[in-house]
Design a protein around this motif. Structure first.
Motif, PDB file in Angstrom:
ATOM      1  N   ASP A 188      32.087  29.841 -75.560  1.00 25.25           N
ATOM      2  CA  ASP A 188      31.054  30.198 -76.089  1.00 25.25           C
ATOM      3  C   ASP A 188      30.860  29.695 -77.493  1.00 25.25           C
ATOM      4  O   ASP A 188      31.662  29.839 -78.258  1.00 25.25           O
ATOM      5  N   TRP A 189      29.794  29.054 -77.691  1.00 24.60           N
ATOM      6  CA  TRP A 189      29.429  28.063 -78.782  1.00 24.60           C
ATOM      7  C   TRP A 189      29.372  28.739 -80.007  1.00 24.60           C
ATOM      8  O   TRP A 189      29.484  28.410 -81.139  1.00 24.60           O
ATOM      9  N   VAL A 190      28.869  30.052 -79.970  1.00 26.59           N
ATOM     10  CA  VAL A 190      28.648  30.804 -81.443  1.00 26.59           C
ATOM     11  C   VAL A 190      29.969  31.479 -81.763  1.00 26.59           C
ATOM     12  O   VAL A 190      30.252  31.457 -82.956  1.00 26.59           O
ATOM     13  N   LYS A 191      30.983  31.830 -80.972  1.00 23.20           N
ATOM     14  CA  LYS A 191      32.073  32.521 -81.288  1.00 23.20           C
ATOM     15  C   LYS A 191      33.254  31.413 -81.340  1.00 23.20           C
ATOM     16  O   LYS A 191      34.316  31.779 -81.657  1.00 23.20           O
ATOM     17  N   HIS A 192      32.967  30.056 -81.006  1.00 19.46           N
ATOM     18  CA  HIS A 192      33.917  29.122 -80.841  1.00 19.46           C
ATOM     19  C   HIS A 192      35.275  29.482 -80.132  1.00 19.46           C
ATOM     20  O   HIS A 192      36.452  29.331 -80.522  1.00 19.46           O
ATOM     21  N   SER A 193      35.257  30.374 -78.904  1.00 18.00           N
ATOM     22  CA  SER A 193      36.251  30.487 -78.138  1.00 18.00           C
ATOM     23  C   SER A 193      35.652  30.609 -76.560  1.00 18.00           C
ATOM     24  O   SER A 193      34.584  30.491 -76.416  1.00 18.00           O
ATOM     25  N   TYR A 194      36.407  31.152 -75.644  1.00 16.03           N
ATOM     26  CA  TYR A 194      35.993  31.197 -74.465  1.00 16.03           C
ATOM     27  C   TYR A 194      35.811  32.825 -74.183  1.00 16.03           C
ATOM     28  O   TYR A 194      36.526  33.790 -74.737  1.00 16.03           O
ATOM     29  N   THR A 195      34.921  33.208 -73.500  1.00  8.45           N
ATOM     30  CA  THR A 195      34.507  34.504 -73.133  1.00  8.45           C
ATOM     31  C   THR A 195      34.136  34.692 -71.761  1.00  8.45           C
ATOM     32  O   THR A 195      34.177  33.843 -70.979  1.00  8.45           O
ATOM     33  N   GLY A 196      34.569  36.075 -71.221  1.00  6.62           N
ATOM     34  CA  GLY A 196      34.425  36.408 -69.771  1.00  6.62           C
ATOM     35  C   GLY A 196      33.118  36.143 -69.321  1.00  6.62           C
ATOM     36  O   GLY A 196      32.068  36.387 -69.995  1.00  6.62           O
ATOM     37  N   VAL A 197      32.957  35.736 -67.958  1.00  4.47           N
ATOM     38  CA  VAL A 197      31.595  35.439 -67.421  1.00  4.47           C
ATOM     39  C   VAL A 197      31.645  36.555 -66.338  1.00  4.47           C
ATOM     40  O   VAL A 197      32.296  36.826 -65.382  1.00  4.47           O
ATOM     41  N   ALA A 198      30.442  37.411 -66.692  1.00  5.97           N
ATOM     42  CA  ALA A 198      30.223  38.478 -65.713  1.00  5.97           C
ATOM     43  C   ALA A 198      29.437  38.390 -64.476  1.00  5.97           C
ATOM     44  O   ALA A 198      28.415  37.255 -64.410  1.00  5.97           O
ATOM     45  N   ALA A 199      29.792  38.999 -63.394  1.00 10.32           N
ATOM     46  CA  ALA A 199      28.912  39.124 -62.362  1.00 10.32           C
ATOM     47  C   ALA A 199      28.633  37.644 -61.530  1.00 10.32           C
ATOM     48  O   ALA A 199      27.736  37.341 -60.933  1.00 10.32           O
ATOM     49  N   ALA A 200      29.591  36.697 -61.439  1.00  7.54           N
ATOM     50  CA  ALA A 200      29.884  35.650 -61.184  1.00  7.54           C
ATOM     51  C   ALA A 200      30.206  35.604 -59.543  1.00  7.54           C
ATOM     52  O   ALA A 200      31.358  36.388 -59.517  1.00  7.54           O
ATOM     53  N   SER A 201      29.835  35.062 -58.825  1.00  6.29           N
ATOM     54  CA  SER A 201      30.443  34.863 -57.372  1.00  6.29           C
ATOM     55  C   SER A 201      31.480  33.963 -57.284  1.00  6.29           C
ATOM     56  O   SER A 201      31.245  32.563 -57.625  1.00  6.29           O
ATOM     57  N   VAL A 202      32.744  34.270 -57.198  1.00  5.97           N
ATOM     58  CA  VAL A 202      33.736  33.420 -57.057  1.00  5.97           C
ATOM     59  C   VAL A 202      34.608  33.402 -55.804  1.00  5.97           C
ATOM     60  O   VAL A 202      34.790  34.680 -55.417  1.00  5.97           O
ATOM     61  N   LYS A 203      34.795  32.352 -55.263  1.00 11.53           N
ATOM     62  CA  LYS A 203      35.415  32.304 -53.757  1.00 11.53           C
ATOM     63  C   LYS A 203      36.855  32.353 -54.138  1.00 11.53           C
ATOM     64  O   LYS A 203      37.606  31.594 -54.691  1.00 11.53           O
ATOM     65  N   LEU A 204      37.591  33.138 -53.278  1.00  9.79           N
ATOM     66  CA  LEU A 204      39.102  33.173 -53.083  1.00  9.79           C
ATOM     67  C   LEU A 204      39.342  32.450 -51.866  1.00  9.79           C
ATOM     68  O   LEU A 204      38.934  32.574 -50.855  1.00  9.79           O
ATOM     69  N   GLN A 205      40.328  31.354 -52.075  1.00  9.99           N
ATOM     70  CA  GLN A 205      40.546  30.358 -51.194  1.00  9.99           C
ATOM     71  C   GLN A 205      42.073  30.297 -50.905  1.00  9.99           C
ATOM     72  O   GLN A 205      43.022  30.638 -51.789  1.00  9.99           O
ATOM     73  N   PHE A 206      42.473  29.847 -49.600  1.00  9.12           N
ATOM     74  CA  PHE A 206      43.795  30.054 -49.163  1.00  9.12           C
ATOM     75  C   PHE A 206      44.100  28.559 -48.416  1.00  9.12           C
ATOM     76  O   PHE A 206      43.294  27.931 -47.677  1.00  9.12           O
ATOM     77  N   ARG A 207      45.466  27.969 -48.660  1.00  6.43           N
ATOM     78  CA  ARG A 207      45.888  26.834 -48.195  1.00  6.43           C
ATOM     79  C   ARG A 207      47.277  27.009 -47.474  1.00  6.43           C
ATOM     80  O   ARG A 207      48.159  27.397 -48.382  1.00  6.43           O
ATOM     81  N   LYS A 208      47.285  27.085 -46.340  1.00  4.20           N
ATOM     82  CA  LYS A 208      48.844  27.304 -45.468  1.00  4.20           C
ATOM     83  C   LYS A 208      49.733  26.188 -46.069  1.00  4.20           C
ATOM     84  O   LYS A 208      49.197  24.951 -46.302  1.00  4.20           O
ATOM     85  N   LYS A 209      51.102  26.671 -46.332  1.00  2.00           N
ATOM     86  CA  LYS A 209      51.902  25.617 -46.683  1.00  2.00           C
ATOM     87  C   LYS A 209      52.047  24.376 -45.618  1.00  2.00           C
ATOM     88  O   LYS A 209      52.110  24.787 -44.529  1.00  2.00           O
ATOM     89  N   GLY A 210      51.998  23.353 -46.180  1.00  2.00           N
ATOM     90  CA  GLY A 210      52.217  22.026 -45.192  1.00  2.00           C
ATOM     91  C   GLY A 210      50.756  21.326 -44.823  1.00  2.00           C
ATOM     92  O   GLY A 210      50.805  20.420 -44.031  1.00  2.00           O
ATOM     93  N   THR A 211      49.539  22.259 -45.233  1.00  2.00           N
ATOM     94  CA  THR A 211      48.331  21.666 -44.796  1.00  2.00           C
ATOM     95  C   THR A 211      47.874  21.194 -46.199  1.00  2.00           C
ATOM     96  O   THR A 211      48.184  21.402 -47.515  1.00  2.00           O
ATOM     97  N   SER A 212      46.534  20.333 -46.148  1.00  2.00           N
ATOM     98  CA  SER A 212      45.889  19.854 -47.243  1.00  2.00           C
ATOM     99  C   SER A 212      44.840  20.326 -47.777  1.00  2.00           C
ATOM    100  O   SER A 212      44.070  20.003 -48.858  1.00  2.00           O
ATOM    101  N   SER A 213      44.311  21.130 -46.930  1.00  2.00           N
ATOM    102  CA  SER A 213      42.841  21.732 -47.302  1.00  2.00           C
ATOM    103  C   SER A 213      42.674  23.183 -47.421  1.00  2.00           C
ATOM    104  O   SER A 213      43.591  24.050 -46.726  1.00  2.00           O
ATOM    105  N   TYR A 214      41.928  23.742 -48.219  1.00  2.00           N
ATOM    106  CA  TYR A 214      41.823  25.111 -48.726  1.00  2.00           C
ATOM    107  C   TYR A 214      40.493  25.853 -47.716  1.00  2.00           C
ATOM    108  O   TYR A 214      39.350  24.870 -47.383  1.00  2.00           O
ATOM    109  N   THR A 215      40.550  27.012 -47.333  1.00  2.69           N
ATOM    110  CA  THR A 215      39.572  27.594 -46.810  1.00  2.69           C
ATOM    111  C   THR A 215      39.099  28.993 -47.440  1.00  2.69           C
ATOM    112  O   THR A 215      40.158  29.553 -48.077  1.00  2.69           O
ATOM    113  N   THR A 216      37.892  29.185 -47.413  1.00  2.00           N
ATOM    114  CA  THR A 216      37.515  30.181 -48.146  1.00  2.00           C
ATOM    115  C   THR A 216      37.840  31.580 -47.276  1.00  2.00           C
ATOM    116  O   THR A 216      37.460  31.754 -46.347  1.00  2.00           O
TER     117      THR A 216
END
Length: 115
Positions: A40-68
């Motif tokens: 936030d350039w006005v407040k000179h800090s970080y502020t929460g981002v509302a209503a953003a679509s964010v993917k939850l991803q998982f990577r099984k131990k021993g593998t190298s890629s994440y899946t949504t």
């Protein structure tokens, strides 16, 4: 003669993640929380981002890629929270793809031991 142009500037974004309880029983409920913030350039800090679509991803131990696993909307304060069933040892992370005005943000994976 000089040429004029435009440049697009994106706000820096950052995300956090925490998955628990640890350890969790196989088939048990795992709660994954975190947050999404941007500069936030006005407040000179970080502020929460509302209503953003964010993917939850998982990577099984021993593998190298994440899946949504699912997509979650951030709260009015940028908080992220969801539950999933624990099936295997691995790493959970949040992945925000960004907007035209906000950069991408991907957390490091949070390891969860499933017993």
């Amino acid at each position: 003669m000089t040429a004029s142009g435009t440049a697009q500037v994106k706000r820096w974004a950052k995300a956090t993640v925490n998955a628990g309880p640890e350890p969790v029983k196989k088939g048990g409920t795992l709660t994954v929380t975190g947050g999404l913030k941007r500069a936030d350039w006005v407040k000179h800090s970080y502020t929460g981002v509302a209503a953003a679509s964010v993917k939850l991803q998982f990577r099984k131990k021993g593998t190298s890629s994440y899946t949504t696993v699912k997509t979650v909307k951030s709260s009015s304060t940028g908080a992220l929270k969801t539950t999933v069933k624990a099936s295997a040892d691995g790493y959970w992370r949040w992945n925000f793809g960004g907007w035209s005005t906000t950069g991408t943000a991907v957390t490091a994976g949070d390891h969860v031991d499933v017993r």
